[in-house]
Design a protein around this motif. Structure first.
Motif, mmCIF file in Angstrom:
data_model
loop_
_atom_site.group_PDB
_atom_site.id
_atom_site.type_symbol
_atom_site.label_atom_id
_atom_site.label_comp_id
_atom_site.label_asym_id
_atom_site.label_seq_id
_atom_site.Cartn_x
_atom_site.Cartn_y
_atom_site.Cartn_z
ATOM 1 N N GLU A 1 8.321 -5.746 15.570
ATOM 2 C CA GLU A 1 7.043 -6.008 14.909
ATOM 3 C C GLU A 1 7.171 -5.885 13.389
ATOM 4 O O GLU A 1 6.592 -6.680 12.650
ATOM 5 C CB GLU A 1 5.966 -5.076 15.446
ATOM 6 N N GLU A 2 7.954 -4.918 12.921
ATOM 7 C CA GLU A 2 8.203 -4.772 11.483
ATOM 8 C C GLU A 2 8.927 -6.000 10.938
ATOM 9 O O GLU A 2 8.632 -6.466 9.829
ATOM 10 C CB GLU A 2 9.026 -3.522 11.205
ATOM 11 N N LEU A 3 9.864 -6.515 11.723
ATOM 12 C CA LEU A 3 10.592 -7.714 11.309
ATOM 13 C C LEU A 3 9.653 -8.911 11.236
ATOM 14 O O LEU A 3 9.757 -9.732 10.320
ATOM 15 C CB LEU A 3 11.754 -7.990 12.274
ATOM 16 N N LEU A 4 8.718 -9.004 12.152
ATOM 17 C CA LEU A 4 7.738 -10.083 12.126
ATOM 18 C C LEU A 4 6.882 -10.002 10.863
ATOM 19 O O LEU A 4 6.655 -11.014 10.190
ATOM 20 C CB LEU A 4 6.851 -10.034 13.372
ATOM 21 N N VAL A 5 6.431 -8.811 10.528
ATOM 22 C CA VAL A 5 5.631 -8.623 9.311
ATOM 23 C C VAL A 5 6.446 -9.022 8.082
ATOM 24 O O VAL A 5 5.950 -9.718 7.180
ATOM 25 C CB VAL A 5 5.129 -7.165 9.204
ATOM 26 N N LEU A 6 7.710 -8.609 8.062
ATOM 27 C CA LEU A 6 8.584 -8.967 6.946
ATOM 28 C C LEU A 6 8.795 -10.483 6.884
ATOM 29 O O LEU A 6 8.795 -11.076 5.802
ATOM 30 C CB LEU A 6 9.930 -8.243 7.069
ATOM 31 N N ALA A 7 8.945 -11.121 8.029
ATOM 32 C CA ALA A 7 9.121 -12.576 8.071
ATOM 33 C C ALA A 7 7.895 -13.272 7.497
ATOM 34 O O ALA A 7 8.020 -14.215 6.699
ATOM 35 C CB ALA A 7 9.359 -13.029 9.505
ATOM 36 N N GLN A 8 6.729 -12.814 7.886
ATOM 37 C CA GLN A 8 5.494 -13.416 7.381
ATOM 38 C C GLN A 8 5.360 -13.205 5.878
ATOM 39 O O GLN A 8 4.944 -14.114 5.152
ATOM 40 C CB GLN A 8 4.289 -12.841 8.121
ATOM 41 N N ALA A 9 5.733 -12.038 5.395
ATOM 42 C CA ALA A 9 5.655 -11.751 3.971
ATOM 43 C C ALA A 9 6.681 -12.563 3.183
ATOM 44 O O ALA A 9 6.415 -13.003 2.056
ATOM 45 C CB ALA A 9 5.861 -10.257 3.717
ATOM 46 N N SER A 10 7.846 -12.793 3.790
ATOM 47 C CA SER A 10 8.895 -13.525 3.077
ATOM 48 C C SER A 10 8.571 -15.011 2.926
ATOM 49 O O SER A 10 9.147 -15.677 2.069
ATOM 50 C CB SER A 10 10.252 -13.333 3.752
ATOM 51 N N VAL A 11 7.643 -15.513 3.718
ATOM 52 C CA VAL A 11 7.200 -16.896 3.556
ATOM 53 C C VAL A 11 6.480 -17.044 2.212
ATOM 54 O O VAL A 11 6.627 -18.054 1.522
ATOM 55 C CB VAL A 11 6.267 -17.315 4.722
ATOM 56 N N ILE A 12 5.761 -16.017 1.845
ATOM 57 C CA ILE A 12 4.997 -16.032 0.596
ATOM 58 C C ILE A 12 5.838 -15.543 -0.582
ATOM 59 O O ILE A 12 5.751 -16.087 -1.682
ATOM 60 C CB ILE A 12 3.728 -15.150 0.744
ATOM 61 N N ASP A 13 6.659 -14.531 -0.346
ATOM 62 C CA ASP A 13 7.437 -13.887 -1.408
ATOM 63 C C ASP A 13 8.927 -14.118 -1.178
ATOM 64 O O ASP A 13 9.550 -13.456 -0.351
ATOM 65 C CB ASP A 13 7.121 -12.391 -1.440
ATOM 66 N N GLU A 14 9.493 -15.054 -1.932
ATOM 67 C CA GLU A 14 10.900 -15.401 -1.743
ATOM 68 C C GLU A 14 11.852 -14.253 -2.042
ATOM 69 O O GLU A 14 12.986 -14.241 -1.562
ATOM 70 C CB GLU A 14 11.266 -16.617 -2.597
ATOM 71 N N SER A 15 11.413 -13.273 -2.798
ATOM 72 C CA SER A 15 12.286 -12.139 -3.112
ATOM 73 C C SER A 15 12.581 -11.298 -1.869
ATOM 74 O O SER A 15 13.504 -10.485 -1.874
ATOM 75 C CB SER A 15 11.659 -11.259 -4.198
ATOM 76 N N LEU A 16 11.829 -11.497 -0.800
ATOM 77 C CA LEU A 16 12.045 -10.760 0.445
ATOM 78 C C LEU A 16 13.035 -11.442 1.387
ATOM 79 O O LEU A 16 13.393 -10.879 2.419
ATOM 80 C CB LEU A 16 10.708 -10.557 1.174
ATOM 81 N N HIS A 17 13.494 -12.641 1.044
ATOM 82 C CA HIS A 17 14.394 -13.389 1.924
ATOM 83 C C HIS A 17 15.677 -12.625 2.234
ATOM 84 O O HIS A 17 16.130 -12.596 3.384
ATOM 85 C CB HIS A 17 14.738 -14.749 1.321
ATOM 86 N N VAL A 18 16.273 -12.007 1.230
ATOM 87 C CA VAL A 18 17.529 -11.279 1.441
ATOM 88 C C VAL A 18 17.294 -10.116 2.395
ATOM 89 O O VAL A 18 18.052 -9.916 3.349
ATOM 90 C CB VAL A 18 18.121 -10.777 0.102
ATOM 91 N N ARG A 19 16.238 -9.371 2.148
ATOM 92 C CA ARG A 19 15.903 -8.237 3.032
ATOM 93 C C ARG A 19 15.646 -8.713 4.461
ATOM 94 O O ARG A 19 16.108 -8.106 5.424
ATOM 95 C CB ARG A 19 14.681 -7.522 2.471
ATOM 96 N N PHE A 20 14.916 -9.817 4.578
ATOM 97 C CA PHE A 20 14.634 -10.378 5.902
ATOM 98 C C PHE A 20 15.924 -10.779 6.612
ATOM 99 O O PHE A 20 16.123 -10.466 7.789
ATOM 100 C CB PHE A 20 13.687 -11.582 5.783
ATOM 101 N N ASN A 21 16.803 -11.463 5.902
ATOM 102 C CA ASN A 21 18.068 -11.898 6.506
ATOM 103 C C ASN A 21 18.917 -10.713 6.959
ATOM 104 O O ASN A 21 19.549 -10.771 8.025
ATOM 105 C CB ASN A 21 18.846 -12.793 5.549
ATOM 106 N N LEU A 22 18.935 -9.658 6.164
ATOM 107 C CA LEU A 22 19.688 -8.467 6.545
ATOM 108 C C LEU A 22 19.106 -7.834 7.817
ATOM 109 O O LEU A 22 19.848 -7.401 8.699
ATOM 110 C CB LEU A 22 19.700 -7.446 5.407
ATOM 111 N N ARG A 23 17.798 -7.766 7.890
ATOM 112 C CA ARG A 23 17.148 -7.189 9.075
ATOM 113 C C ARG A 23 17.365 -8.062 10.307
ATOM 114 O O ARG A 23 17.497 -7.558 11.417
ATOM 115 C CB ARG A 23 15.645 -7.008 8.831
#
Length: 86
Positions: free
Chosen positions: A23-45
């Motif tokens: 569920e945390e990964l899903l929230v991060l995925a949704q946030a990374s759609v809006i904030d590209e700076s989260l892409h690296v963190r999302f990919n690592l997770r």
């Protein structure tokens, strides 16, 4: 019997922990759609997702096994629990 009950509670808690990670990964995925700076963190997770799923399955199997031994009434719910994730 108390030992089995404790093992069942522990397995359910550990399975829930894996669900929480997903569920945390899903929230991060949704946030990374809006904030590209989260892409690296999302990919690592995402690299951990297979490990999370394997641990979920392991704990789920323990739960189903213990529930059937204990003849728990919620056994059918437990058997179908992982079907919702597929």
């Amino acid at each position: 019997m108390a030992s089995s009950v404790n093992k069942l509670k522990q397995a359910k808690a550990l399975r829930q922990l894996q669900i929480d990670h997903i569920e945390e990964l899903l929230v991060l995925a949704q946030a990374s759609v809006i904030d590209e700076s989260l892409h690296v963190r999302f990919n690592l997770r995402c690299e951990c997702l297979e490990k999370i799923y394997v641990e979920f399955q392991k704990q789920h199997e323990v739960i189903v096994s213990l529930s059937s031994i204990m003849e728990a009434p919620e056994l059918e719910d437990e058997k179908n629990y992982s079907n919702h994730l597929s």
